[in-house]
Design a protein around this motif. Structure first.
Motif, PDB file in Angstrom:
ATOM      1  N   ASN A   1      40.771  29.575  41.773  1.00 63.54           N
ATOM      2  CA  ASN A   1      41.893  30.491  41.996  1.00 63.54           C
ATOM      3  C   ASN A   1      41.382  31.935  42.035  1.00 63.54           C
ATOM      4  N   LEU A   2      41.333  32.501  43.210  1.00 63.15           N
ATOM      5  CA  LEU A   2      40.825  33.867  43.372  1.00 63.15           C
ATOM      6  C   LEU A   2      41.776  34.918  42.808  1.00 63.15           C
ATOM      7  N   ASP A   3      42.972  34.526  42.471  1.00 57.26           N
ATOM      8  CA  ASP A   3      43.966  35.462  41.936  1.00 57.26           C
ATOM      9  C   ASP A   3      43.936  35.586  40.415  1.00 57.26           C
ATOM     10  N   THR A   4      43.124  34.765  39.734  1.00 53.49           N
ATOM     11  CA  THR A   4      43.081  34.859  38.276  1.00 53.49           C
ATOM     12  C   THR A   4      42.383  36.143  37.854  1.00 53.49           C
ATOM     13  N   THR A   5      42.833  36.693  36.733  1.00 51.46           N
ATOM     14  CA  THR A   5      42.315  37.965  36.235  1.00 51.46           C
ATOM     15  C   THR A   5      41.174  37.716  35.257  1.00 51.46           C
ATOM     16  N   SER A   6      40.206  38.614  35.290  1.00 58.35           N
ATOM     17  CA  SER A   6      39.022  38.472  34.450  1.00 58.35           C
ATOM     18  C   SER A   6      39.340  38.680  32.974  1.00 58.35           C
ATOM     19  N   HIS A   7      38.434  38.194  32.155  1.00 56.89           N
ATOM     20  CA  HIS A   7      38.578  38.255  30.709  1.00 56.89           C
ATOM     21  C   HIS A   7      38.502  39.693  30.181  1.00 56.89           C
ATOM     22  N   ARG A   8      37.599  40.494  30.705  1.00 57.80           N
ATOM     23  CA  ARG A   8      37.363  41.830  30.158  1.00 57.80           C
ATOM     24  C   ARG A   8      37.915  42.971  30.993  1.00 57.80           C
ATOM     25  N   GLU A   9      38.241  42.726  32.218  1.00 58.34           N
ATOM     26  CA  GLU A   9      38.678  43.795  33.122  1.00 58.34           C
ATOM     27  C   GLU A   9      39.973  43.356  33.794  1.00 58.34           C
ATOM     28  N   ASN A  10      40.747  44.288  34.256  1.00 56.80           N
ATOM     29  CA  ASN A  10      41.942  43.939  35.011  1.00 56.80           C
ATOM     30  C   ASN A  10      41.545  43.790  36.483  1.00 56.80           C
ATOM     31  N   ARG A  11      40.740  42.762  36.746  1.00 56.77           N
ATOM     32  CA  ARG A  11      40.215  42.498  38.083  1.00 56.77           C
ATOM     33  C   ARG A  11      40.381  41.014  38.378  1.00 56.77           C
ATOM     34  N   THR A  12      40.720  40.685  39.608  1.00 52.52           N
ATOM     35  CA  THR A  12      40.808  39.278  39.985  1.00 52.52           C
ATOM     36  C   THR A  12      39.418  38.762  40.361  1.00 52.52           C
ATOM     37  N   LEU A  13      39.302  37.442  40.399  1.00 56.05           N
ATOM     38  CA  LEU A  13      38.058  36.837  40.856  1.00 56.05           C
ATOM     39  C   LEU A  13      37.765  37.277  42.286  1.00 56.05           C
ATOM     40  N   ARG A  14      38.778  37.415  43.109  1.00 55.85           N
ATOM     41  CA  ARG A  14      38.601  37.903  44.491  1.00 55.85           C
ATOM     42  C   ARG A  14      37.945  39.283  44.468  1.00 55.85           C
ATOM     43  N   TRP A  15      38.473  40.193  43.650  1.00 53.27           N
ATOM     44  CA  TRP A  15      37.923  41.546  43.562  1.00 53.27           C
ATOM     45  C   TRP A  15      36.463  41.487  43.130  1.00 53.27           C
TER      46      TRP A  15
END
Length: 155
Positions: A112-126
């Motif tokens: 899921n490229l839309d999930t947000t990272s653990h430490r940053e407010n960034r998606t896997l896509r980003w």
């Protein structure tokens, strides 16, 4: 050095992004792999940037975003361009390939490229797009350094 073009792929978003990661990794290796160690360690720019320093930096860059920021694993990977006496073209490429293979393994189960990272407010896509941008930017630096050394150009 044979010029290689970007991947000709008709696939889903994640597969396309990963194909470009693989393409850029190989382009980076091709710029460095046949340089003599002394040349690869020698800065030709006022910043002190070297081919080996760039590949050493990139060895950690992909994992900082994927493993540390996205997955939340510790410790944070090394990003330094500082070389040690032990750093050679062969050892730096081996470390880069190992880190790339590790990143590929971490990416496999992530769908899921839309999930947000653990430490940053960034998606896997980003994170994937930023990693491609980072690799491409430094591949361009390596293009210039290689051309300064022996005139070779191309991907």
């Amino acid at each position: 050095m044979t010029d290689i073009g970007p991947p000709a792929i008709a696939a889903g978003e994640k597969e396309t992004l990963v194909a470009f990661l693989h393409y850029l990794r190989e382009a980076i290796i091709r710029k460095v792999e046949d340089l003599p160690d002394d040349i690869a360690r020698t800065p030709t720019l006022p910043s002190g940037t070297t081919p080996l320093g760039l590949i050493k930096h990139l060895t950690g860059a992909e994992l900082v975003w994927l493993e540390w920021a996205y997955l939340g694993h510790d410790p944070i990977p090394e990003l330094s361009m500082t070389l040690t006496e032990e750093d050679t073209v062969k050892s730096c490429i081996t470390a880069f390939r190992k880190a790339s293979a590790h990143a590929d393994e971490l990416l496999k189960p992530l769908t899921n490229l839309d999930t947000t990272s653990h430490r940053e407010n960034r998606t896997l896509r980003w994170i994937l797009i930023h990693t491609i941008e980072e690799l491409a930017r430094h591949a361009g630096h390596l293009d210039i350094l290689r051309e300064q050394y022996d005139g070779q150009t191309g991907r």
